[in-house]
Design a protein around this motif. Sequence first.
Motif, PDB file in Angstrom:
ATOM      1  N   ASN A 229      31.809  45.088  44.668  1.00 31.25           N
ATOM      2  CA  ASN A 229      32.452  45.775  43.551  1.00 31.25           C
ATOM      3  C   ASN A 229      32.806  44.771  42.463  1.00 31.25           C
ATOM      4  O   ASN A 229      33.311  43.671  42.750  1.00 31.25           O
ATOM      5  CB  ASN A 229      33.744  46.466  44.009  1.00 31.25           C
ATOM      6  CG  ASN A 229      33.460  47.568  45.016  1.00 31.25           C
ATOM      7  OD1 ASN A 229      32.584  48.393  44.815  1.00 31.25           O
ATOM      8  ND2 ASN A 229      34.234  47.571  46.115  1.00 31.25           N
ATOM      9  N   VAL A 230      32.557  45.167  41.196  1.00 29.64           N
ATOM     10  CA  VAL A 230      32.966  44.327  40.079  1.00 29.64           C
ATOM     11  C   VAL A 230      34.434  44.608  39.801  1.00 29.64           C
ATOM     12  O   VAL A 230      34.834  45.757  39.575  1.00 29.64           O
ATOM     13  CB  VAL A 230      32.118  44.606  38.823  1.00 29.64           C
ATOM     14  CG1 VAL A 230      32.632  43.770  37.647  1.00 29.64           C
ATOM     15  CG2 VAL A 230      30.659  44.289  39.085  1.00 29.64           C
ATOM     16  N   LEU A 231      35.254  43.560  39.805  1.00 35.13           N
ATOM     17  CA  LEU A 231      36.685  43.721  39.581  1.00 35.13           C
ATOM     18  C   LEU A 231      37.016  43.681  38.090  1.00 35.13           C
ATOM     19  O   LEU A 231      36.162  43.349  37.260  1.00 35.13           O
ATOM     20  CB  LEU A 231      37.446  42.620  40.320  1.00 35.13           C
ATOM     21  CG  LEU A 231      37.151  42.475  41.824  1.00 35.13           C
ATOM     22  CD1 LEU A 231      38.015  41.369  42.426  1.00 35.13           C
ATOM     23  CD2 LEU A 231      37.379  43.798  42.550  1.00 35.13           C
ATOM     24  N   GLY A 232      38.259  43.977  37.755  1.00 36.49           N
ATOM     25  CA  GLY A 232      38.732  43.845  36.386  1.00 36.49           C
ATOM     26  C   GLY A 232      38.362  44.996  35.486  1.00 36.49           C
ATOM     27  O   GLY A 232      38.389  46.161  35.887  1.00 36.49           O
ATOM     28  N   GLU A 233      37.955  44.690  34.233  1.00 36.44           N
ATOM     29  CA  GLU A 233      37.704  45.713  33.223  1.00 36.44           C
ATOM     30  C   GLU A 233      36.485  46.586  33.547  1.00 36.44           C
ATOM     31  O   GLU A 233      36.410  47.740  33.139  1.00 36.44           O
ATOM     32  CB  GLU A 233      37.506  45.051  31.859  1.00 36.44           C
ATOM     33  CG  GLU A 233      38.723  44.280  31.371  1.00 36.44           C
ATOM     34  CD  GLU A 233      38.475  43.604  30.039  1.00 36.44           C
ATOM     35  OE1 GLU A 233      37.419  43.870  29.422  1.00 36.44           O
ATOM     36  OE2 GLU A 233      39.315  42.806  29.603  1.00 36.44           O
ATOM     37  N   LYS A 234      35.518  46.046  34.221  1.00 36.68           N
ATOM     38  CA  LYS A 234      34.285  46.759  34.586  1.00 36.68           C
ATOM     39  C   LYS A 234      33.586  47.352  33.351  1.00 36.68           C
ATOM     40  O   LYS A 234      33.073  48.466  33.374  1.00 36.68           O
ATOM     41  CB  LYS A 234      34.566  47.872  35.596  1.00 36.68           C
ATOM     42  CG  LYS A 234      35.106  47.395  36.922  1.00 36.68           C
ATOM     43  CD  LYS A 234      35.300  48.561  37.876  1.00 36.68           C
ATOM     44  CE  LYS A 234      35.877  48.098  39.200  1.00 36.68           C
ATOM     45  NZ  LYS A 234      36.076  49.215  40.146  1.00 36.68           N
ATOM     46  N   LYS A 235      33.558  46.587  32.250  1.00 35.31           N
ATOM     47  CA  LYS A 235      32.866  47.031  31.042  1.00 35.31           C
ATOM     48  C   LYS A 235      31.416  46.542  31.073  1.00 35.31           C
ATOM     49  O   LYS A 235      31.100  45.519  31.689  1.00 35.31           O
ATOM     50  CB  LYS A 235      33.576  46.508  29.800  1.00 35.31           C
ATOM     51  CG  LYS A 235      34.931  47.149  29.565  1.00 35.31           C
ATOM     52  CD  LYS A 235      35.537  46.642  28.252  1.00 35.31           C
ATOM     53  CE  LYS A 235      36.871  47.323  27.975  1.00 35.31           C
ATOM     54  NZ  LYS A 235      37.482  46.852  26.705  1.00 35.31           N
ATOM     55  N   THR A 236      30.572  47.287  30.388  1.00 29.99           N
ATOM     56  CA  THR A 236      29.138  46.942  30.367  1.00 29.99           C
ATOM     57  C   THR A 236      28.725  46.615  28.937  1.00 29.99           C
ATOM     58  O   THR A 236      29.040  47.359  27.993  1.00 29.99           O
ATOM     59  CB  THR A 236      28.275  48.093  30.902  1.00 29.99           C
ATOM     60  OG1 THR A 236      28.668  48.370  32.253  1.00 29.99           O
ATOM     61  CG2 THR A 236      26.790  47.726  30.864  1.00 29.99           C
ATOM     62  N   GLU A 237      28.018  45.505  28.773  1.00 29.16           N
ATOM     63  CA  GLU A 237      27.525  45.053  27.470  1.00 29.16           C
ATOM     64  C   GLU A 237      25.999  44.946  27.531  1.00 29.16           C
ATOM     65  O   GLU A 237      25.431  44.476  28.521  1.00 29.16           O
ATOM     66  CB  GLU A 237      28.134  43.693  27.124  1.00 29.16           C
ATOM     67  CG  GLU A 237      27.835  43.207  25.733  1.00 29.16           C
ATOM     68  CD  GLU A 237      28.708  43.886  24.675  1.00 29.16           C
ATOM     69  OE1 GLU A 237      28.306  43.851  23.496  1.00 29.16           O
ATOM     70  OE2 GLU A 237      29.764  44.447  25.029  1.00 29.16           O
ATOM     71  N   ALA A 238      25.345  45.416  26.455  1.00 32.48           N
ATOM     72  CA  ALA A 238      23.878  45.359  26.405  1.00 32.48           C
ATOM     73  C   ALA A 238      23.439  44.162  25.576  1.00 32.48           C
ATOM     74  O   ALA A 238      23.983  43.902  24.499  1.00 32.48           O
ATOM     75  CB  ALA A 238      23.315  46.651  25.816  1.00 32.48           C
ATOM     76  N   PHE A 239      22.438  43.447  26.070  1.00 35.63           N
ATOM     77  CA  PHE A 239      21.832  42.323  25.357  1.00 35.63           C
ATOM     78  C   PHE A 239      20.320  42.547  25.343  1.00 35.63           C
ATOM     79  O   PHE A 239      19.614  42.137  26.265  1.00 35.63           O
ATOM     80  CB  PHE A 239      22.167  40.994  26.041  1.00 35.63           C
ATOM     81  CG  PHE A 239      23.641  40.747  26.169  1.00 35.63           C
ATOM     82  CD1 PHE A 239      24.369  40.294  25.086  1.00 35.63           C
ATOM     83  CD2 PHE A 239      24.298  40.989  27.371  1.00 35.63           C
ATOM     84  CE1 PHE A 239      25.742  40.056  25.212  1.00 35.63           C
ATOM     85  CE2 PHE A 239      25.652  40.757  27.494  1.00 35.63           C
ATOM     86  CZ  PHE A 239      26.381  40.300  26.409  1.00 35.63           C
ATOM     87  N   GLY A 240      19.846  43.215  24.308  1.00 39.56           N
ATOM     88  CA  GLY A 240      18.427  43.561  24.261  1.00 39.56           C
ATOM     89  C   GLY A 240      18.111  44.567  25.338  1.00 39.56           C
ATOM     90  O   GLY A 240      18.721  45.640  25.420  1.00 39.56           O
ATOM     91  N   ASP A 241      17.141  44.225  26.191  1.00 38.37           N
ATOM     92  CA  ASP A 241      16.763  45.121  27.278  1.00 38.37           C
ATOM     93  C   ASP A 241      17.550  44.821  28.561  1.00 38.37           C
ATOM     94  O   ASP A 241      17.258  45.370  29.620  1.00 38.37           O
ATOM     95  CB  ASP A 241      15.260  45.026  27.558  1.00 38.37           C
ATOM     96  CG  ASP A 241      14.823  43.616  27.908  1.00 38.37           C
ATOM     97  OD1 ASP A 241      15.650  42.686  27.753  1.00 38.37           O
ATOM     98  OD2 ASP A 241      13.664  43.444  28.326  1.00 38.37           O
TER      99      ASP A 241
END
Length: 294
Positions: A229-241
């Motif tokens: 499991n990813v802890l903390g904010e668990k936000k996703t950022e896109a960098f190109g593809d």
Amino acid sequence: MENQKNNSNLKAIIAILAVLLVGSLVYIFKMTSDAKALQTELTTTKTDKASVMKDLEELKATYDAAIAENTSMSDELIAEREKVVNLMKELEKSKGDAASLRKYRSQYFALESKMKALVAENDQLKKDNQVLTTQRDSTVMVLGEAQKYNEVLVGQNEELSRTVEKASKLNITNLQTAAYKLRSSGKQVETERARRADVLKISFVINENAVAKPGERTYYVQVIDSKNNVLGEKKTEAFGDKSLTYSFLTTINYENKPVQVTQDLPGENFEKGTYFVNVFDKAELVSKASFTLK
């Protein structure tokens, strides 16, 4: 007396016959001479007609050869050749008398003079084109060499850019993570027990790099527990593809000097087991470490 008279009559008859004979011979000679003269004239006329026709055929052949070279004068050469062809047709149909042959011969000379002028101009155009072709080939060769040189320079510049880019990358070292328990006094006490942990303290050092461009730098920190499991904010950022789910991000103002980065990641009910910490510069993983909570 009688005999003398008969002799006189006989002489007169002989004289008359002699005159008639001479006249006949003269007439026959004249007729023969006229026939020979006519035959000679006909033969000469026929020969002259053939000669003019031969000259016209050679003139046409010259035009054919010039037209076959396909220069910018082709249209004008074709038009003049048609005049020669038409004159040949007229000559073929003519009776071939002296007057008409003189006319055709005169027209031939005019066409020949025009042909010489056009062929000379055509030859000059070919020479000019040859010079231009040589100059063009030389220019193409020079441009080709210049292009090759430019390609080499571009390749060198690209390689240099890659080298500079690589050299300007910031190195992340000394990545460490520890778990802490928060006391009521606010003091943090390090622990290895998962059930006692309240916060994870993550730190790393951004090393000095004189080549790197100064300015703001953002790093994405990803903490994964033992159950993936990813802890903390668990936000996703896109960098190109590519995309990255992170726990938190930190932004620093880099001035070509070492920078110590430390940040807390609060949590509760931490799982026992091995944790993985990854630091990303956008989508590029630049540092990683692991730790274990009992």
